[in-house]
Write a protein that holds these residues in place. Structure first.
Motif, PDB file in Angstrom:
ATOM      1  N   ALA A  46      61.025 -13.108  43.723  1.00  0.00           N
ATOM      2  CA  ALA A  46      60.372 -11.820  43.496  1.00  0.00           C
ATOM      3  C   ALA A  46      61.341 -10.805  42.891  1.00  0.00           C
ATOM      4  CB  ALA A  46      59.789 -11.285  44.800  1.00  0.00           C
ATOM      5  N   GLN A  47      62.647 -10.977  43.100  1.00  0.00           N
ATOM      6  CA  GLN A  47      63.640 -10.028  42.602  1.00  0.00           C
ATOM      7  C   GLN A  47      64.247 -10.432  41.263  1.00  0.00           C
ATOM      8  OE1 GLN A  47      66.616  -9.325  45.573  1.00  0.00           O
ATOM      9  NE2 GLN A  47      65.166  -8.587  47.105  1.00  0.00           N
ATOM     10  N   LEU A  48      63.832 -11.578  40.717  1.00  0.00           N
ATOM     11  CA  LEU A  48      64.477 -12.109  39.520  1.00  0.00           C
ATOM     12  C   LEU A  48      63.511 -12.184  38.351  1.00  0.00           C
ATOM     13  CD1 LEU A  48      66.420 -15.067  41.195  1.00  0.00           C
ATOM     14  CD2 LEU A  48      67.356 -12.852  40.517  1.00  0.00           C
ATOM     15  N   ASP A  49      64.071 -12.074  37.140  1.00  0.00           N
ATOM     16  CA  ASP A  49      63.269 -12.293  35.932  1.00  0.00           C
ATOM     17  C   ASP A  49      63.753 -13.522  35.161  1.00  0.00           C
ATOM     18  OD1 ASP A  49      65.633 -11.364  34.929  1.00  0.00           O
ATOM     19  OD2 ASP A  49      64.784  -9.666  33.835  1.00  0.00           O
TER      20      ASP A  49
ATOM     21  N   LYS B 209      55.486 -17.402  39.471  1.00  0.00           N
ATOM     22  CA  LYS B 209      56.899 -17.684  39.188  1.00  0.00           C
ATOM     23  C   LYS B 209      57.285 -19.050  39.748  1.00  0.00           C
ATOM     24  CE  LYS B 209      58.763 -12.950  39.070  1.00  0.00           C
ATOM     25  NZ  LYS B 209      59.779 -12.030  39.634  1.00  0.00           N
ATOM     26  N   ALA B 210      56.829 -19.333  40.964  1.00  0.00           N
ATOM     27  CA  ALA B 210      57.132 -20.626  41.574  1.00  0.00           C
ATOM     28  C   ALA B 210      56.496 -21.762  40.787  1.00  0.00           C
ATOM     29  CB  ALA B 210      56.650 -20.645  43.024  1.00  0.00           C
ATOM     30  N   MET B 211      55.323 -21.532  40.211  1.00  0.00           N
ATOM     31  CA  MET B 211      54.658 -22.570  39.431  1.00  0.00           C
ATOM     32  C   MET B 211      55.386 -22.827  38.115  1.00  0.00           C
ATOM     33  SD  MET B 211      52.437 -23.604  41.425  1.00  0.00           S
ATOM     34  CE  MET B 211      51.976 -24.847  40.232  1.00  0.00           C
TER      35      MET B 211
ATOM     36  N   MET C  82      74.885 -37.753  26.295  1.00  0.00           N
ATOM     37  CA  MET C  82      75.348 -38.917  27.043  1.00  0.00           C
ATOM     38  C   MET C  82      74.737 -39.026  28.427  1.00  0.00           C
ATOM     39  SD  MET C  82      79.410 -39.073  26.099  1.00  0.00           S
ATOM     40  CE  MET C  82      79.587 -40.495  27.194  1.00  0.00           C
ATOM     41  N   SER C  83      74.218 -37.948  28.974  1.00  0.00           N
ATOM     42  CA  SER C  83      73.717 -38.001  30.342  1.00  0.00           C
ATOM     43  C   SER C  83      72.437 -37.192  30.452  1.00  0.00           C
ATOM     44  CB  SER C  83      74.770 -37.442  31.317  1.00  0.00           C
ATOM     45  OG  SER C  83      74.861 -36.042  31.201  1.00  0.00           O
ATOM     46  N   ASP C  84      71.833 -37.236  31.661  1.00  0.00           N
ATOM     47  CA  ASP C  84      70.631 -36.448  31.918  1.00  0.00           C
ATOM     48  C   ASP C  84      70.934 -35.234  32.790  1.00  0.00           C
ATOM     49  OD1 ASP C  84      71.151 -37.671  34.291  1.00  0.00           O
ATOM     50  OD2 ASP C  84      69.284 -38.803  34.398  1.00  0.00           O
ATOM     51  N   ALA C  85      72.199 -34.780  32.788  1.00  0.00           N
ATOM     52  CA  ALA C  85      72.586 -33.590  33.550  1.00  0.00           C
ATOM     53  C   ALA C  85      72.190 -32.359  32.748  1.00  0.00           C
ATOM     54  CB  ALA C  85      74.081 -33.595  33.845  1.00  0.00           C
ATOM     55  N   ASP C  86      70.948 -31.957  32.885  1.00  0.00           N
ATOM     56  CA  ASP C  86      70.390 -30.906  32.039  1.00  0.00           C
ATOM     57  C   ASP C  86      70.633 -29.507  32.602  1.00  0.00           C
ATOM     58  OD1 ASP C  86      69.173 -32.585  30.017  1.00  0.00           O
ATOM     59  OD2 ASP C  86      67.786 -33.215  31.578  1.00  0.00           O
ATOM     60  N   HIS C  87      70.538 -28.539  31.715  1.00  0.00           N
ATOM     61  CA  HIS C  87      70.626 -27.129  32.057  1.00  0.00           C
ATOM     62  C   HIS C  87      69.397 -26.446  31.481  1.00  0.00           C
ATOM     63  CE1 HIS C  87      72.719 -22.979  31.263  1.00  0.00           C
ATOM     64  NE2 HIS C  87      71.761 -22.905  32.176  1.00  0.00           N
ATOM     65  N   PHE C  88      68.564 -25.899  32.367  1.00  0.00           N
ATOM     66  CA  PHE C  88      67.364 -25.173  31.957  1.00  0.00           C
ATOM     67  C   PHE C  88      67.540 -23.695  32.289  1.00  0.00           C
ATOM     68  CE2 PHE C  88      65.784 -29.461  32.443  1.00  0.00           C
ATOM     69  CZ  PHE C  88      64.855 -29.602  31.427  1.00  0.00           C
ATOM     70  N   GLU C  89      66.987 -22.866  31.424  1.00  0.00           N
ATOM     71  CA  GLU C  89      66.931 -21.431  31.678  1.00  0.00           C
ATOM     72  C   GLU C  89      65.467 -21.008  31.658  1.00  0.00           C
ATOM     73  OE1 GLU C  89      68.877 -17.235  30.002  1.00  0.00           O
ATOM     74  OE2 GLU C  89      69.493 -19.177  29.183  1.00  0.00           O
ATOM     75  N   ILE C  90      65.035 -20.378  32.747  1.00  0.00           N
ATOM     76  CA  ILE C  90      63.632 -19.994  32.908  1.00  0.00           C
ATOM     77  C   ILE C  90      63.523 -18.474  32.886  1.00  0.00           C
ATOM     78  CG2 ILE C  90      61.590 -20.173  34.375  1.00  0.00           C
ATOM     79  CD1 ILE C  90      62.810 -22.668  35.615  1.00  0.00           C
ATOM     80  N   HIS C  91      62.610 -17.968  32.065  1.00  0.00           N
ATOM     81  CA  HIS C  91      62.366 -16.533  31.977  1.00  0.00           C
ATOM     82  C   HIS C  91      60.900 -16.245  32.345  1.00  0.00           C
ATOM     83  CE1 HIS C  91      66.116 -15.089  29.994  1.00  0.00           C
ATOM     84  NE2 HIS C  91      66.176 -16.342  29.589  1.00  0.00           N
TER      85      HIS C  91
END
Length: 311
Positions: free
Chosen positions: A96-99, A284-286, A265-274
């Motif tokens: 609730a406090q994050l964008d 937001k949870a969905m 080389m790997s599946d160690a992903d980095h996602f950024e959600i806005h």
């Protein structure tokens, strides 16, 4: 020389004021090993501090950031605990406090070396690099290695106290039929708290791109998610737009960040959600849940299979 001088003969300088040493007093009940019950010792082999209150009236409060998980070589700095909010499922006060949030998958080198698929693990952080949640996959060895990227899974989201505040479940869907058949379309159920469904992420068939709908607990469409048309993850970020039902208004995005050689080389992903900071916290949870379905469907590379026949 008087008796007092003899009593301090073997006393370290400066401690004479504490008086002569006496017999060691036994530890009172409730103090195993010299630590009060309910207190955390950094030497205990525990991922999270135990909650053992000494009294029903005064529960022990733990401060975020003090108790690093043992798999981390540096102390984990947690996002400060927010206050409770009305009409907010417990544990979602952080969202609730994050964008925006960052989803960082753990790199598992043994998967590349042995070809054995292990449970996925993720750190969820805010822009200040503070930990918000842990996410751990809970799937048995046979299912993971037999079905690989198509496997059904359970993801458990925990907070700094180790409490499971959210559960995500993906059922098995056969992929041997026609792609347009409803029985092959992937779906993710999000529960918060565990056992209470707040919504679904449902895949829609599309010839050119990934398309999902974000639904409420009654499976009513609330938002749409549209992936890129180009090949996913080839040298650039992959952006999945979160839009309104009419497809006109942009609500947010799920971006898989390209990390160069590590991404290849790997599946160690980095996602950024806005998402908008004032968006309903369940939505937001969905969107957060949709990120994991996207990861498993498009970016979870299976380790190479070892051939039983030598060439």
């Amino acid at each position: 020389m008087d008796a007092n001088a003899n009593s301090h003969a073997n006393c370290p300088p400066g401690l004479e004021y504490l008086g002569p040493p006496g017999p060691a007093a036994p530890l009172p009940p409730g103090y195993p090993g010299g630590l009060p019950v309910g207190y955390y010792s950094p030497h205990q082999p525990s991922t999270f501090p135990l909650y053992l209150p000494t009294s029903g009236r005064h529960p022990i409060q733990y401060q975020p950031g003090k108790y690093p998980a043992p798999q981390h070589s540096v102390p984990v700095v947690w996002m400060p605990m927010p206050t409770l909010m009305l009409n907010c499922p417990p544990g979602l006060e952080y969202l609730a406090q994050l964008d925006n949030i960052h989803v960082l998958q753990h790199f598992e080198p043994l998967e590349i070396i042995t070809g054995f698929e292990t449970n996925n693990r993720y750190d969820i952080k805010n822009n200040l690099d503070q930990m918000v949640y842990f996410v751990n996959e809970d799937t048995d060895d046979y299912t993971r290695n037999a079905y690989r990227t198509l496997r059904p899974f359970v993801l458990r989201v925990t907070d700094f106290m180790g409490r499971e505040i959210m559960t995500m479940q993906r059922p098995f869907r056969c992929s041997c039929c026609c792609f347009c058949c409803p029985s092959t379309r992937q779906e993710l159920e999000v529960q918060c708290p565990p056992g209470v469904t707040i919504g679904f992420v449902a895949e829609h068939w599309n010839l050119c791109r990934a398309v999902y709908s974000i639904q409420n607990e009654r499976k009513e469409d609330m938002m749409g998610v549209y992936g890129p048309c180009s090949t996913y993850g080839c040298g650039s970020d992959s952006v999945f737009e979160v839009v309104s039902l009419d497809g006109v208004s942009s609500i947010g995005s799920i971006t898989r960040k390209w990390n160069g050689v590590l991404s290849a080389m790997s599946d160690a992903d980095h996602f950024e959600i806005h998402f908008p900071i004032d968006l309903d916290v369940k939505m937001k949870a969905m969107i957060f849940g949709a990120c994991f379905l996207i990861d498993f469907m498009y970016f979870e590379s299976s380790p190479p299979q070892r051939s039983s026949h030598s060439s």
